[in-house]
Design an enzyme around this catalytic site. Structure first.
Site, short mmCIF file in Angstrom:
data_model
loop_
_atom_site.label_atom_id
_atom_site.label_comp_id
_atom_site.label_asym_id
_atom_site.label_seq_id
_atom_site.Cartn_x
_atom_site.Cartn_y
_atom_site.Cartn_z
N GLU A 102 -5.56 3.39 6.79
CA GLU A 102 -6.85 4.07 6.65
C GLU A 102 -7.83 3.47 7.64
OE1 GLU A 102 -7.97 5.28 2.47
OE2 GLU A 102 -6.91 3.41 2.09
N HIS B 119 1.15 4.81 -4.58
CA HIS B 119 1.53 5.74 -3.52
C HIS B 119 2.77 5.29 -2.72
CE1 HIS B 119 -2.23 7.32 -4.68
NE2 HIS B 119 -3.00 6.62 -3.88
N LYS C 166 -6.94 -1.03 4.86
CA LYS C 166 -8.21 -0.36 5.19
C LYS C 166 -8.69 -0.90 6.53
CE LYS C 166 -9.41 1.03 0.61
NZ LYS C 166 -9.14 2.48 0.59
C1 BG6 Z 1 -6.57 6.35 -3.53
C2 BG6 Z 1 -7.06 4.93 -3.36
O1 BG6 Z 1 -5.61 6.41 -4.55
O2 BG6 Z 1 -5.99 6.82 -2.32
C3 BG6 Z 1 -8.06 4.85 -2.21
O3 BG6 Z 1 -7.66 4.48 -4.56
C4 BG6 Z 1 -7.47 5.45 -0.96
O4 BG6 Z 1 -8.45 3.49 -1.99
C5 BG6 Z 1 -6.90 6.84 -1.23
O5 BG6 Z 1 -8.50 5.52 0.00
C6 BG6 Z 1 -6.15 7.37 -0.04
O6 BG6 Z 1 -5.78 8.71 -0.27
P1 BG6 Z 1 -5.55 9.71 0.95
O7 BG6 Z 1 -5.07 10.97 0.31
O8 BG6 Z 1 -6.87 9.86 1.66
O9 BG6 Z 1 -4.52 9.07 1.83
#
Ligand code: BG6
Length: 494
Positions: free
Chosen positions: A221, A245, A345
């Site tokens: 991210e 995830h 992040k």
């Molecule tokens: C969430 C986390 O489950 O997923 C976040 O709590 C994260 O910290 C987010 O930013 C990322 O999701 P995506 O769909 O933007 O990759």
């Protein structure tokens, strides 16, 4: 284990209660997702959406709040005054303090006479409130056979707290009524990975040790903690991203072909993967995991502060914003095939990608630099754009026999006229239809925590200082070292 409810295929009319309706997830994701499903004609006439939160405000004030966020998060062409008016007609708002039973009586009055309608309770509040909310809902008679509860992550802080939530929610709802959501499973490319593996004969013979050398999963991210510093600091990347995830992606990649798409058939296979993960304990924590925090740096050309300077983050915290680790799956199919996972992040790019690297040819007949022999790779990109490409070697035009990797790419966007559906849109409608396939079962969650907890315990015991990385980089040098020790490199470094 409960048998899953049969699929109805088509959504019925429903009442959706969004607990935590004024929170970030509801405003940014859930309400826009419902708006889009309404536009797609999936919110059947007679359905209602109830914002439920502690903020004392009128329906009109809530509508003004969600109109503003819908304008922000929907594409300009999706939002028109006429569409908004028809969507707004579905919405109501009820002020509920989760600790006050009398507030639940108010909610029961609003829902009176609607016990025959599918009732979806979406809990996007702090998990510490889940038990009380479920108990109060049951006490005022709001839990009907047609009620389904959706639990948003984080589901607990460790195995014991997750089990406590599961037990108390399980005392009110049967397992087939509980939808533990992981929005990564709703992403279009994850579905495509399932299609690729189980809809084709091409990949199955290759999908194993001896054919696959290693697998990488990167969820990078660019964003920092975005004002959620206080929440994030209690959580960290291992719990926030890996426990849910990334492990779910490992399951979809590594599971055996299920006998059918029945929810329990799929979840049984995912569970076997989680249970076969080799534990990372004491000594291994130092060699197989890396944790780090971002320092000040630049993101998208803008200077950004370090994690320790973010609002709400304690100055001496050791919470990680980056994790890299080496996972191993002790099964006949996967023995000896490392799965390298990393997430963080404030990394260089927003990128979610799975790279499956195949074995080298056993003997090369081609002369030339070693790049001429780079192994075949299947790259499944989930974000920012979805794509699936197979990198294979081809001859470079010319007199000499020089090989170069060339991409064989699936033209997903060009092959279908339908647009991909956002993960929350799909998953919310799955709840309405009663389809549990893409939701985590209680034993899956337990197995995931069972693997995660010793890593955290190992970090706590180990007094090695947490590493740091510059914002805008790909993480600490130790992350590259983790994989290069085995003779490989992350895709962005190779
Ligand atoms: C969430 C986390 O489950 O997923 C976040 O709590 C994260 O910290 C987010 O930013 C990322 O999701 P995506 O769909 O933007 O990759």
């Amino acid at each position: 284990m409960d048998k899953a409810q049969p699929l109805t295929g088509q959504p019925a009319s429903f009442d959706m209660l969004l607990f935590g309706a004024t929170g970030d997830l509801a405003l940014r994701k859930l309400v826009p997702a419902l708006y889009r499903r309404h536009l797609a004609g999936q919110v059947v006439a007679g359905s209602r959406i109830l914002g439920v939160a502690r903020t004392s405000q009128t329906r009109e004030a809530y509508l003004a709040q969600i109109e503003e966020t819908c304008r922000k998060y929907l594409r300009a062409e999706e939002f028109t005054a006429e569409r908004w008016t028809s969507f707004a007609a579905l919405i109501d708002y009820v002020t509920v303090d989760a600790t006050q039973i009398q507030d639940f009586h108010k909610l029961a009055a609003v829902l009176s006479g609607r016990d025959d309608v599918v009732r979806v309770i979406f809990l996007s509040t702090a998990p510490s409130l889940f038990t009380q909310i479920c108990n109060h809902l049951a006490a005022v008679g709001l839990v009907t056979p047609k009620t389904r509860v959706v639990l948003e992550k984080p589901l607990g802080q460790d195995r014991a707290s997750a089990e406590a939530i599961n037990q108390s929610v399980g005392a009110i709802f049967r397992e087939h009524q509980i939808y533990r959501i992981d929005h990564y499973l709703g992403k279009e490319t994850v579905q495509n990975l399932i299609a690729l593996r189980f809809g084709n004969t091409l990949f199955e013979p290759l999908w194993r040790r001896g054919r696959i050398r290693h697998v990488q999963i990167t969820v990078a991210e660019q964003l920092g903690v975005e004002g959620r510093g206080q929440f994030y600091d209690q959580t960290g990347a291992l719990r926030d991203m890996v426990q849910s995830h990334l492990l779910q992606l490992v399951c979809i990649l590594a599971m055996e072909p299920p006998a059918s798409s029945d929810p329990n058939a799929v979840r049984d296979e995912k569970l076997k993967v989680l249970r076969a993960l080799r534990p990372i304990t004491d000594r291994d924590v130092q060699t197989k995991t890396v944790r780090a925090q971002y320092r000040a740096g630049a993101s998208n050309g803008q200077a950004v502060p370090g994690y320790l300077d973010e609002a709400g983050v304690p100055a001496d915290t050791t919470t990680e914003t980056f994790v890299a680790l080496k996972a191993e799956i002790d099964t006949w199919r996967w023995a000896g095939v490392p799965f390298y996972l990393r997430t963080g992040k404030r990394l260089a790019e927003r990128l979610t990608e799975i790279v499956v690297t195949l074995e080298d040819v056993p003997h090369s007949i081609f002369e030339g630099p070693s790049s001429d022999r780079s192994p075949n790779r299947l790259v499944i990109r989930l974000q920012p754009q979805e794509s699936i490409t197979l990198s294979i070697l081809a001859k470079q035009p010319g007199e000499t026999m020089r090989l170069k990797p060339v991409n064989l790419a699936l033209d997903l966007a060009g092959s279908f006229k339908e647009k991909p559906v956002d993960a929350y849109e799909r998953l919310l409608m799955d709840v309405v239809k009663g389809n549990l396939t893409l939701f985590m079962r209680r034993d899956e969650l337990d197995a995931a925590w069972r693997w995660i907890d010793p890593i955290r315990e190992g970090w706590a015991r180990n007094d090695e200082k947490i590493k740091s990385y510059v914002s805008g980089s790909w993480g600490p040098a130790a992350s590259s070292a983790l994989i290069s020790r085995d003779g490989f490199a992350w895709q962005d470094e190779s």
